[in-house]
Design a protein around this motif. Structure first.
Motif, PDB file in Angstrom:
ATOM      1  N   ALA A 244       8.882  10.147   2.532  1.00  0.00           N
ATOM      2  CA  ALA A 244       8.628  11.588   2.591  1.00  0.00           C
ATOM      3  C   ALA A 244       7.502  11.983   1.641  1.00  0.00           C
ATOM      4  N   GLY A 245       6.574  12.766   2.156  1.00  0.00           N
ATOM      5  CA  GLY A 245       5.474  13.244   1.338  1.00  0.00           C
ATOM      6  C   GLY A 245       4.364  12.248   1.132  1.00  0.00           C
ATOM      7  N   VAL A 246       4.537  11.035   1.681  1.00  0.00           N
ATOM      8  CA  VAL A 246       3.525   9.985   1.486  1.00  0.00           C
ATOM      9  C   VAL A 246       2.996   9.495   2.835  1.00  0.00           C
ATOM     10  N   THR A 247       3.865   8.953   3.677  1.00  0.00           N
ATOM     11  CA  THR A 247       3.416   8.313   4.912  1.00  0.00           C
ATOM     12  C   THR A 247       3.388   9.300   6.080  1.00  0.00           C
ATOM     13  N   ARG A 248       2.313   9.193   6.848  1.00  0.00           N
ATOM     14  CA  ARG A 248       2.182   9.907   8.111  1.00  0.00           C
ATOM     15  C   ARG A 248       1.760   8.868   9.143  1.00  0.00           C
ATOM     16  N   LYS A 249       2.433   8.833  10.256  1.00  0.00           N
ATOM     17  CA  LYS A 249       2.154   7.800  11.250  1.00  0.00           C
ATOM     18  C   LYS A 249       1.463   8.392  12.471  1.00  0.00           C
ATOM     19  N   CYS A 250       0.510   7.624  12.993  1.00  0.00           N
ATOM     20  CA  CYS A 250      -0.237   8.046  14.175  1.00  0.00           C
ATOM     21  C   CYS A 250      -0.269   6.878  15.147  1.00  0.00           C
ATOM     22  N   GLU A 251       0.340   7.059  16.300  1.00  0.00           N
ATOM     23  CA  GLU A 251       0.442   5.992  17.283  1.00  0.00           C
ATOM     24  C   GLU A 251      -0.817   5.906  18.138  1.00  0.00           C
ATOM     25  N   GLY A 252      -1.149   4.673  18.532  1.00  0.00           N
ATOM     26  CA  GLY A 252      -2.245   4.492  19.466  1.00  0.00           C
ATOM     27  C   GLY A 252      -3.293   3.522  18.982  1.00  0.00           C
ATOM     28  N   LEU A 253      -4.238   3.234  19.872  1.00  0.00           N
ATOM     29  CA  LEU A 253      -5.329   2.299  19.608  1.00  0.00           C
ATOM     30  C   LEU A 253      -6.525   3.055  19.052  1.00  0.00           C
ATOM     31  N   PHE A 254      -6.953   2.674  17.869  1.00  0.00           N
ATOM     32  CA  PHE A 254      -8.153   3.236  17.261  1.00  0.00           C
ATOM     33  C   PHE A 254      -9.360   2.432  17.765  1.00  0.00           C
ATOM     34  N   PRO A 255     -10.472   3.083  18.144  1.00  0.00           N
ATOM     35  CA  PRO A 255     -10.868   4.472  17.892  1.00  0.00           C
ATOM     36  C   PRO A 255     -10.493   5.456  18.979  1.00  0.00           C
ATOM     37  N   ASN A 256      -9.754   5.006  19.998  1.00  0.00           N
ATOM     38  CA  ASN A 256      -9.420   5.928  21.088  1.00  0.00           C
ATOM     39  C   ASN A 256      -8.605   7.119  20.595  1.00  0.00           C
ATOM     40  N   ASN A 257      -7.828   6.923  19.521  1.00  0.00           N
ATOM     41  CA  ASN A 257      -6.994   8.006  18.983  1.00  0.00           C
ATOM     42  C   ASN A 257      -7.581   8.604  17.706  1.00  0.00           C
ATOM     43  N   ALA A 258      -8.907   8.499  17.537  1.00  0.00           N
ATOM     44  CA  ALA A 258      -9.536   8.943  16.290  1.00  0.00           C
ATOM     45  C   ALA A 258      -9.292  10.418  16.010  1.00  0.00           C
TER      46      ALA A 258
ATOM     47  N   LEU B   3       0.832  -1.203   0.000  1.00  0.00           N
ATOM     48  CA  LEU B   3       0.000   0.000   0.000  1.00  0.00           C
ATOM     49  C   LEU B   3       0.866   1.253   0.000  1.00  0.00           C
ATOM     50  N   ILE B   4       1.952   1.245   0.743  1.00  0.00           N
ATOM     51  CA  ILE B   4       2.861   2.394   0.758  1.00  0.00           C
ATOM     52  C   ILE B   4       3.403   2.650  -0.640  1.00  0.00           C
ATOM     53  N   GLU B   5       3.816   1.590  -1.336  1.00  0.00           N
ATOM     54  CA  GLU B   5       4.345   1.750  -2.689  1.00  0.00           C
ATOM     55  C   GLU B   5       3.283   2.295  -3.639  1.00  0.00           C
TER      56      GLU B   5
END
Length: 263
Positions: free
Chosen positions: A115-129, A88-90
């Motif tokens: 760079a310019g593609v991936t952004r990471k968000c740590e945590g358990l969803f939906p708690n970090n929605a 998916l990243i590719e």
């Protein structure tokens, strides 16, 4: 090593069936260097190896904007660290999509940063929605949550998950909540002769597989749970559909996909 030194003890193999497969459990698996990428996401290799192309084809058929459009905002909830998120990243790099990856810090550390593609968000969803929405910076045109809902179901409210997912979607956006183990579907399948033959071939046992249709199974997802999630998504302004998987997928006979579409 000295010839008189004792031989180091071999590390015993990992039995995934004995491990707690929840958010904290997967954080531990992600850091275990003895495991393959498939084992780190809770699958014995035989359940995934060789099936990635078929799974990918099924996913992109249900989220066609991934391959047909450019510059989309894409969110992957619980991507893990195996081949699918890397593919998916590719794809997102090739199509100019922005990709938000939401998972534990330990899993995210195993995925490349582009760079310019991936952004990471740590945590358990939906708690970090709210954090996922902020990191995305725009409503999601496509959201993928694959082989993960049954774990979220143990850690958080599935209804809250649907609420948060629906809130993330752009107009015309789609969310594929894929590869959901459906206990009712599993019981129906194994109650048939075809299901019994499948079980004999898989286990090598000649004993009939006893299927109790109405036994309670706390914490499991069944027809009733899925029906409630469909109703919840509809109440949150989305069309919702329960879809079969392609027959060439490894667990199509006992798993379902849930598709949400924001009109």
């Amino acid at each position: 090593m000295s010839p008189l030194a004792p031989t180091p003890a071999r590390t015993p193999p990992i039995d995934l069936a004995t491990l707690p497969l929840d958010y904290e459990g997967f954080r531990t698996l992600a850091q275990d260097g003895r495991l393959t990428d498939h084992e780190k996401i809770g699958f014995p290799p035989a359940y995934r190896e060789g099936f990635e192309d078929a799974i990918w084809t099924d996913i992109t058929a249900k989220l066609p904007m991934l391959i047909e459009a450019e510059g989309q905002t894409v969110v992957d909830i619980g991507p893990g660290c195996a081949a699918l998120p890397k593919r998916l990243i590719e794809l997102c790099r090739d199509r100019g999509h922005t990709l938000v990856l939401a998972d534990s810090p330990e899993m995210l550390a195993l995925l490349p940063d582009v760079a310019g593609v991936t952004r990471k968000c740590e945590g358990l969803f939906p708690n970090n929605a709210a954090a996922v929405s902020a990191v995305a910076g725009a409503p999601a045109d496509a959201l993928l949550c694959y082989s993960v809902l049954h774990y979220i179901h143990l850690d958080a409210s599935s209804l809250d998950f649907i609420d948060a997912t629906a809130a993330l979607l752009a107009s015309g956006g789609r969310a594929l909540i894929g590869d959901i183990p459906n206990l009712s579907k599993r019981r129906r399948f194994f109650a048939t002769e075809r299901g019994q033959a499948f079980h004999r071939a898989f286990t090598g046992s000649t004993e009939p597989y006893d299927v109790t249709q109405d036994a309670p199974a706390p914490g499991k997802i069944d027809d009733a749970v899925l029906a409630s999630l469909i109703a919840r998504a509809q109440s949150r302004g989305c069309d919702a559909y329960l879809l079969p998987q392609g027959p060439d997928l490894p667990m199509a006979n006992r798993r379902d996909d849930l598709l949400l579409v924001r009109p």
